[in-house]
Design a protein around this motif. Structure first.
Motif, PDB file in Angstrom:
ATOM      1  N   ASP A  14     -10.063  12.132 -10.251  1.00  0.00           N
ATOM      2  CA  ASP A  14     -10.411  10.724  -9.584  1.00  0.00           C
ATOM      3  C   ASP A  14      -8.862  10.370  -8.866  1.00  0.00           C
ATOM      4  O   ASP A  14      -8.222  10.047  -9.340  1.00  0.00           O
ATOM      5  N   THR A  15      -8.908  10.637  -7.515  1.00  0.00           N
ATOM      6  CA  THR A  15      -7.858  10.536  -6.714  1.00  0.00           C
ATOM      7  C   THR A  15      -7.998   9.015  -5.949  1.00  0.00           C
ATOM      8  O   THR A  15      -7.268   8.228  -5.510  1.00  0.00           O
ATOM      9  N   THR A  16      -9.173   9.001  -5.399  1.00  0.00           N
ATOM     10  CA  THR A  16      -9.627   7.623  -4.452  1.00  0.00           C
ATOM     11  C   THR A  16      -9.244   6.590  -5.387  1.00  0.00           C
ATOM     12  O   THR A  16     -10.023   6.222  -6.250  1.00  0.00           O
ATOM     13  N   ASN A 146      -8.499   6.588   2.881  1.00  0.00           N
ATOM     14  CA  ASN A 146      -8.795   5.487   1.806  1.00  0.00           C
ATOM     15  C   ASN A 146      -8.329   5.883   0.500  1.00  0.00           C
ATOM     16  O   ASN A 146      -8.263   5.111  -0.458  1.00  0.00           O
ATOM     17  N   ASP A 147      -7.855   7.120   0.538  1.00  0.00           N
ATOM     18  CA  ASP A 147      -7.353   7.655  -0.953  1.00  0.00           C
ATOM     19  C   ASP A 147      -5.896   7.265  -1.027  1.00  0.00           C
ATOM     20  O   ASP A 147      -4.966   7.758  -0.328  1.00  0.00           O
ATOM     21  N   THR A 148      -5.546   6.279  -2.026  1.00  0.00           N
ATOM     22  CA  THR A 148      -4.287   5.574  -2.044  1.00  0.00           C
ATOM     23  C   THR A 148      -3.184   6.727  -2.640  1.00  0.00           C
ATOM     24  O   THR A 148      -2.084   6.471  -2.377  1.00  0.00           O
ATOM     25  N   ARG A 149      -3.495   7.634  -3.296  1.00  0.00           N
ATOM     26  CA  ARG A 149      -2.670   8.812  -3.666  1.00  0.00           C
ATOM     27  C   ARG A 149      -2.362   9.665  -2.577  1.00  0.00           C
ATOM     28  O   ARG A 149      -1.157  10.093  -2.610  1.00  0.00           O
ATOM     29  N   LYS A 174       0.130  -1.272   5.167  1.00  0.00           N
ATOM     30  CA  LYS A 174      -1.312  -0.728   4.461  1.00  0.00           C
ATOM     31  C   LYS A 174      -1.067  -0.491   3.007  1.00  0.00           C
ATOM     32  O   LYS A 174      -1.893  -0.582   2.353  1.00  0.00           O
ATOM     33  N   CYS A 175       0.295  -0.336   2.440  1.00  0.00           N
ATOM     34  CA  CYS A 175       0.611  -0.096   1.308  1.00  0.00           C
ATOM     35  C   CYS A 175       0.266  -1.580   0.555  1.00  0.00           C
ATOM     36  O   CYS A 175      -0.690  -1.421  -0.663  1.00  0.00           O
ATOM     37  N   LEU A 176       0.596  -2.497   1.076  1.00  0.00           N
ATOM     38  CA  LEU A 176       0.429  -3.958   0.679  1.00  0.00           C
ATOM     39  C   LEU A 176      -1.095  -4.203   0.562  1.00  0.00           C
ATOM     40  O   LEU A 176      -1.653  -4.720  -0.435  1.00  0.00           O
ATOM     41  N   PHE A 177      -1.857  -3.672   1.474  1.00  0.00           N
ATOM     42  CA  PHE A 177      -3.363  -4.169   1.667  1.00  0.00           C
ATOM     43  C   PHE A 177      -3.952  -3.309   0.668  1.00  0.00           C
ATOM     44  O   PHE A 177      -5.092  -3.824   0.309  1.00  0.00           O
ATOM     45  N   THR A 178      -3.649  -2.268   0.468  1.00  0.00           N
ATOM     46  CA  THR A 178      -4.387  -1.317  -0.540  1.00  0.00           C
ATOM     47  C   THR A 178      -3.981  -1.178  -1.986  1.00  0.00           C
ATOM     48  O   THR A 178      -4.404  -0.436  -2.591  1.00  0.00           O
TER      49      THR A 178
END
Length: 246
Positions: A14-16, A146-149, A174-178
């Motif tokens: 599970d990466t996303t 969309n994968d935060t990792r 994008k870091c703050l948003f996700t």
């Protein structure tokens, strides 16, 4: 550099939306390969350690490409099963390092690999091509994911060196948003210091969140302080971290 056709990035775990930190306690992009190897040797069982020894020997003996797929690329695909998902990032980085993968090889592995293999390539960039901007398209691709990792892995020392100011600011947003912690952004203090445009973007984003009755991420206040600006709100802004700067 010619990009291979991008294959779907299928994660082995599970990466996303999952945790952005590697499972073995090391940050592969920030830790020298010799230290990564020692750390992994301490954590792997006998069979996994023997497999890794063989994979690294093969990569060192047959660097570069040999036929459609090199032997070390096959080992990259096996790393999660052989070493376990918690240690697979580090094992893959070590294999890439042993193979002396250049920007073209890294691009091939990235665009043809799974999400986990792509993440390992991103971690390997500062070890293998620190001064070569030819791998920047890999970082740019990961930052669209969309994968935060993948996003977290993309923002290591290589990105800190090669992303231009516009792209880097939007990566921070994008870091703050996700929800990717800004601890993953290499060289954050230096790049944010005195950046008035980043401060404006952060203020706009905070104002939009506040107006919508949504919480402002703690990391936003931290990076805003780094810019040298006091917390502020603005009536003009966007909730989209990919919006254009004015």
């Amino acid at each position: 550099m010619t990009r291979p056709h991008a294959a779907p990035a299928t994660p082995e775990a599970d990466t996303t939306g999952g945790p952005a930190t590697p499972g073995d306690g090391a940050t592969p992009a920030l830790t020298p390969p010799a230290a990564l190897r020692r750390r992994l040797d301490d954590r792997l069982g006998g069979a996994a350690r023997a497999w890794l020894d063989q994979a690294l020997d093969e990569a060192a003996a047959h660097p570069g490409a040999h036929g459609p797929v090199s032997v070390w690329e096959l080992r990259l695909a096996e790393a999660g099963r052989r070493c376990g998902p918690a240690h697979a990032d580090t094992a893959r980085v070590l294999i890439l390092h042993a193979a002396h993968a250049d920007a073209d090889a890294l691009s091939r592995v990235y665009f043809q690999g799974t999400a986990d293999e792509r993440r390992a390539v991103l971690h390997a960039l500062p070890h293998l091509v620190p001064d070569d901007p030819a791998a920047l398209p890999l970082v740019e691709d990961a930052l669209r994911a969309n994968d935060t990792r993948l996003v977290a892995a993309a923002l290591g020392p290589y990105a800190a060196r090669h992303l231009d100011a516009h792209a880097w600011r939007h990566a921070v947003l994008k870091c703050l948003f996700t929800g990717v912690g800004l601890d993953h952004v290499a060289d954050l203090d230096r790049r944010a210091r005195g950046d008035g445009e980043l401060a404006r973007m952060l203020g706009d984003y905070a104002a939009e969140r506040t107006a919508a009755g949504r919480p402002v991420p703690e990391d936003l206040h931290r990076v805003l302080a780094l810019t040298g600006s006091a917390p502020a709100t603005s009536p003009h802004g966007t909730d989209d971290p990919h919006g254009k700067e004015s």
